[in-house]
Design a protein around this motif. Structure first.
Motif, mmCIF file in Angstrom:
data_model
loop_
_atom_site.group_PDB
_atom_site.id
_atom_site.type_symbol
_atom_site.label_atom_id
_atom_site.label_comp_id
_atom_site.label_asym_id
_atom_site.label_seq_id
_atom_site.Cartn_x
_atom_site.Cartn_y
_atom_site.Cartn_z
ATOM 1 N N PRO A 262 10.538 3.501 0.528
ATOM 2 C CA PRO A 262 9.427 2.549 0.467
ATOM 3 C C PRO A 262 8.091 3.091 0.966
ATOM 4 O O PRO A 262 7.095 2.368 0.949
ATOM 5 C CB PRO A 262 9.914 1.444 1.390
ATOM 6 C CG PRO A 262 10.663 2.178 2.460
ATOM 7 C CD PRO A 262 11.299 3.376 1.784
ATOM 8 N N ALA A 263 8.040 4.347 1.447
ATOM 9 C CA ALA A 263 6.846 4.836 2.146
ATOM 10 C C ALA A 263 5.582 4.743 1.299
ATOM 11 O O ALA A 263 4.525 4.329 1.780
ATOM 12 C CB ALA A 263 7.073 6.278 2.601
ATOM 13 N N ILE A 264 5.670 5.141 0.031
ATOM 14 C CA ILE A 264 4.483 5.130 -0.830
ATOM 15 C C ILE A 264 4.362 3.815 -1.588
ATOM 16 O O ILE A 264 3.290 3.196 -1.629
ATOM 17 C CB ILE A 264 4.525 6.320 -1.812
ATOM 18 C CG1 ILE A 264 4.430 7.640 -1.039
ATOM 19 C CG2 ILE A 264 3.390 6.219 -2.831
ATOM 20 C CD1 ILE A 264 4.504 8.869 -1.914
ATOM 21 N N SER A 265 5.439 3.361 -2.183
ATOM 22 C CA SER A 265 5.361 2.180 -3.051
ATOM 23 C C SER A 265 4.931 0.923 -2.299
ATOM 24 O O SER A 265 4.233 0.072 -2.860
ATOM 25 C CB SER A 265 6.715 1.941 -3.732
ATOM 26 O OG SER A 265 7.736 1.709 -2.781
ATOM 27 N N THR A 266 5.317 0.790 -1.035
ATOM 28 C CA THR A 266 4.953 -0.416 -0.291
ATOM 29 C C THR A 266 3.518 -0.386 0.220
ATOM 30 O O THR A 266 3.022 -1.394 0.731
ATOM 31 C CB THR A 266 5.897 -0.624 0.911
ATOM 32 O OG1 THR A 266 5.839 0.521 1.765
ATOM 33 C CG2 THR A 266 7.321 -0.846 0.442
ATOM 34 N N ASN A 267 2.846 0.750 0.088
ATOM 35 C CA ASN A 267 1.443 0.847 0.507
ATOM 36 C C ASN A 267 0.484 0.862 -0.680
ATOM 37 O O ASN A 267 -0.706 1.117 -0.510
ATOM 38 C CB ASN A 267 1.230 2.103 1.356
ATOM 39 C CG ASN A 267 1.774 1.940 2.764
ATOM 40 O OD1 ASN A 267 1.294 1.125 3.537
ATOM 41 N ND2 ASN A 267 2.806 2.698 3.081
ATOM 42 N N ILE A 268 1.003 0.603 -1.864
ATOM 43 C CA ILE A 268 0.141 0.450 -3.041
ATOM 44 C C ILE A 268 -0.363 -0.985 -3.074
ATOM 45 O O ILE A 268 0.424 -1.931 -3.108
ATOM 46 C CB ILE A 268 0.907 0.792 -4.334
ATOM 47 C CG1 ILE A 268 1.286 2.273 -4.340
ATOM 48 C CG2 ILE A 268 0.060 0.454 -5.559
ATOM 49 C CD1 ILE A 268 2.114 2.691 -5.538
ATOM 50 N N THR A 281 -2.634 -10.668 -2.164
ATOM 51 C CA THR A 281 -2.530 -10.472 -0.714
ATOM 52 C C THR A 281 -1.140 -10.730 -0.150
ATOM 53 O O THR A 281 -0.768 -10.158 0.870
ATOM 54 C CB THR A 281 -3.522 -11.396 0.013
ATOM 55 O OG1 THR A 281 -3.223 -12.765 -0.318
ATOM 56 C CG2 THR A 281 -4.958 -11.076 -0.387
ATOM 57 N N LYS A 282 -0.371 -11.596 -0.806
ATOM 58 C CA LYS A 282 0.894 -12.017 -0.220
ATOM 59 C C LYS A 282 2.113 -11.610 -1.028
ATOM 60 O O LYS A 282 3.138 -11.211 -0.463
ATOM 61 C CB LYS A 282 0.889 -13.538 -0.039
ATOM 62 C CG LYS A 282 2.047 -14.079 0.782
ATOM 63 C CD LYS A 282 1.870 -15.568 1.046
ATOM 64 C CE LYS A 282 2.968 -16.102 1.963
ATOM 65 N NZ LYS A 282 2.784 -17.547 2.261
ATOM 66 N N PHE A 283 2.023 -11.681 -2.355
ATOM 67 C CA PHE A 283 3.206 -11.488 -3.184
ATOM 68 C C PHE A 283 3.242 -10.159 -3.932
ATOM 69 O O PHE A 283 4.281 -9.802 -4.484
ATOM 70 C CB PHE A 283 3.320 -12.628 -4.213
ATOM 71 C CG PHE A 283 3.590 -13.964 -3.597
ATOM 72 C CD1 PHE A 283 4.838 -14.271 -3.091
ATOM 73 C CD2 PHE A 283 2.585 -14.916 -3.503
ATOM 74 C CE1 PHE A 283 5.094 -15.501 -2.517
ATOM 75 C CE2 PHE A 283 2.828 -16.148 -2.934
ATOM 76 C CZ PHE A 283 4.085 -16.448 -2.434
ATOM 77 N N PHE A 284 2.142 -9.421 -3.951
ATOM 78 C CA PHE A 284 2.090 -8.214 -4.771
ATOM 79 C C PHE A 284 3.122 -7.178 -4.332
ATOM 80 O O PHE A 284 3.918 -6.690 -5.139
ATOM 81 C CB PHE A 284 0.682 -7.608 -4.730
ATOM 82 C CG PHE A 284 0.546 -6.354 -5.547
ATOM 83 C CD1 PHE A 284 0.447 -6.415 -6.928
ATOM 84 C CD2 PHE A 284 0.528 -5.104 -4.940
ATOM 85 C CE1 PHE A 284 0.328 -5.264 -7.695
ATOM 86 C CE2 PHE A 284 0.412 -3.946 -5.688
ATOM 87 C CZ PHE A 284 0.311 -4.027 -7.068
ATOM 88 N N VAL A 285 3.127 -6.829 -3.051
ATOM 89 C CA VAL A 285 4.045 -5.794 -2.564
ATOM 90 C C VAL A 285 5.507 -6.245 -2.616
ATOM 91 O O VAL A 285 6.364 -5.511 -3.116
ATOM 92 C CB VAL A 285 3.653 -5.345 -1.141
ATOM 93 C CG1 VAL A 285 4.722 -4.432 -0.547
ATOM 94 C CG2 VAL A 285 2.312 -4.625 -1.169
ATOM 95 N N PRO A 286 5.853 -7.443 -2.110
ATOM 96 C CA PRO A 286 7.257 -7.858 -2.214
ATOM 97 C C PRO A 286 7.772 -7.899 -3.650
ATOM 98 O O PRO A 286 8.938 -7.591 -3.902
ATOM 99 C CB PRO A 286 7.255 -9.258 -1.590
ATOM 100 C CG PRO A 286 6.096 -9.255 -0.664
ATOM 101 C CD PRO A 286 5.051 -8.415 -1.336
ATOM 102 N N LEU A 287 6.898 -8.259 -4.590
ATOM 103 C CA LEU A 287 7.339 -8.356 -5.978
ATOM 104 C C LEU A 287 7.434 -6.995 -6.646
ATOM 105 O O LEU A 287 8.457 -6.650 -7.245
ATOM 106 C CB LEU A 287 6.380 -9.253 -6.768
ATOM 107 C CG LEU A 287 6.719 -9.457 -8.250
ATOM 108 C CD1 LEU A 287 8.071 -10.138 -8.398
ATOM 109 C CD2 LEU A 287 5.634 -10.268 -8.949
ATOM 110 N N THR A 288 6.379 -6.181 -6.524
ATOM 111 C CA THR A 288 6.351 -4.905 -7.241
ATOM 112 C C THR A 288 7.199 -3.836 -6.563
ATOM 113 O O THR A 288 7.919 -3.089 -7.229
ATOM 114 C CB THR A 288 4.905 -4.391 -7.369
ATOM 115 O OG1 THR A 288 4.337 -4.218 -6.063
ATOM 116 C CG2 THR A 288 4.053 -5.371 -8.153
ATOM 117 N N ALA A 289 7.108 -3.748 -5.236
ATOM 118 C CA ALA A 289 7.787 -2.657 -4.534
ATOM 119 C C ALA A 289 9.254 -2.950 -4.265
ATOM 120 O O ALA A 289 10.079 -2.032 -4.256
ATOM 121 C CB ALA A 289 7.073 -2.357 -3.213
#
Length: 413
Positions: A262-268, A281-289
């Protein structure tokens, strides 16, 4: 594996809403200590997860012919359940008067969970190596299902939960329930005639060389040895020789995956983050990563139930594995933040990280499942369990190397 899924669920929630300092362990710390522990928590957790995993994998291999598989499985499940019960209780305990001790207890619990979970996973995977290939495939798909359910749970939690402590309690209670179910279901396994047939002991493992041994797929009946036992350690060299090609595929597959996730994908970040919308702001990372990756990984593993190409000795398999190297620059040139050295963002749309995460998960699930289920099938059946443990070691090694390199890579972006 179970505790990793719970941890990922919590982390995905924090990435989507609050900072890591809002986790239960950090909320109980003074501001100064909170910052110190928060900055190094992932590093401590990584060490506590990795070192015991490697040691317990080696120990599990040495114990294959000394301790019955059902003892190793039930013992590891019992220890995991006990640790999770302790951690569940600690969620609601005020530990502000012994924060350093509480932090140490947390890391120790993680280390024990990591070791016991790897013993459980490698033992079960080794055991299913004696079963038909479809059973190994189902086991691996079940692991991906756990990741998908965890990702869905984190999204639901983002929508419904208001307190991170209650969220942590819900995640830990879920783990308690499922671990209890695992114990009960495993006890029922020996009652099934189908399972008893494939779990019947075979001739003790012996050293072989060349191609004179018959792979287990050609064996129609188990070579039963009533009352026989052998405490010798399974022969490692012939297993490594037989599985060298597949081992490379597994190591490199998980090496590339763990560099990115998750190191890179969760910081996109979303390119529309400045708009302040819930999506960005809230759902982008949980959904995509998390959700897309885990769901695609599940789909890739499930496809192997119907399609199993290329074969274990095909040169196409390592070729496809090497092609996944291209995912690294693709993710790096998405909107990864913060950027220090590489300021250029090539993929200027939120669609790209979603597409790349899906392809990363799909290829990881399909290719890794093929390599993992092929391993125990290209050796004699008496070596299937030991080979399953070795395949787990390949996977663990790939994850360790990838995690180490990801820590370096993020400082170069």
């Amino acid at each position: 594996m179970l505790f990793v899924k719970q941890r990922n669920g919590l982390i995905s929630q924090q990435k989507g809403s609050h900072s890591l300092t809002q986790l239960p362990i950090f909320k109980k710390l003074p501001n100064i200590n909170r910052t110190i522990f928060c900055n190094y928590f992932e590093s401590y957790l990584s060490i506590a997860s990795t070192v015991p995993s490697v040691l317990c994998l080696v120990a599990n291999f040495l114990l294959i012919n000394r301790v019955p598989v059902h003892v190793r499985v039930l013992a590891s499940l019992t220890v995991m359940l006990a640790i999770f019960v302790v951690m569940t209780v600690l969620v609601k305990v005020d530990t502000s008067s012994w924060t350093h001790g509480f932090f140490a207890v947390t890391i120790i619990c993680m280390a024990i969970l990591s070791g016991t979970s790897i013993v459980f996973n490698s033992s079960v995977f080794g055991m299913t190596g004696s079963f038909p290939m479809r059973n190994s495939q189902a086991l691996i798909s079940g692991g991906a299902m756990g990741g998908t359910i965890s990702a869905v749970a984190s999204l639901v939690d983002l929508v419904l939960a208001s307190d991170v402590t209650d969220s942590a309690l819900a995640f830990f209670l879920t783990a308690d329930v499922f671990l209890g179910l695992c114990v009960g279901l495993y006890l029922l396994l020996s009652r099934l005639e189908y399972a008893r047939y494939y779990m019947t002991p075979v001739w003790p493992a012996h050293v072989f060389s060349g191609e004179e041994e018959t792979p287990q797929d050609s064996l129609r009946t188990p070579l039963v040895v009533p009352g026989s036992s052998d405490s010798a350690t399974p022969p490692l060299r012939p297993i490594l020789k037989k599985t060298a090609g597949l081992g490379f595929c597994i190591i490199y597959l998980f090496f590339i995956t763990s560099i990115i996730f998750p190191a890179i994908s969760t910081n996109i970040e979303s390119l529309d983050k400045g708009s302040g919308s819930l999506w960005s702001t809230k759902f982008f990372v949980p959904l995509t990563a998390f959700l897309l990756f885990n769901f695609a990984d599940l789909c890739g593993r499930q496809i192997t139930a119907w399609i199993q190409v290329p074969g274990p000795r095909s040169k196409v398999l390592p070729g496809l594995v090497l092609l996944r190297t291209g995912f690294v620059p693709l993710f790096v040139f998405c909107n990864y933040q913060p950027r220090v050295y590489l300021q250029t963002v090539v993929f200027l749309s939120d669609v790209y990280p979603m597409l790349f995460s899906s392809l990363l998960g799909l290829s990881n699930g399909y290719l890794s499942t093929l390599a993992l289920i092929y391993g125990p099938k290209i050796v004699p059946r008496e070596l299937a369990e030991a080979t399953g443990v070795v395949m787990s070691f390949y996977m663990c090694l790939g994850l360790v190397l990838g995690s180490a390199c990801s820590a370096l890579l993020v400082h170069l972006i």
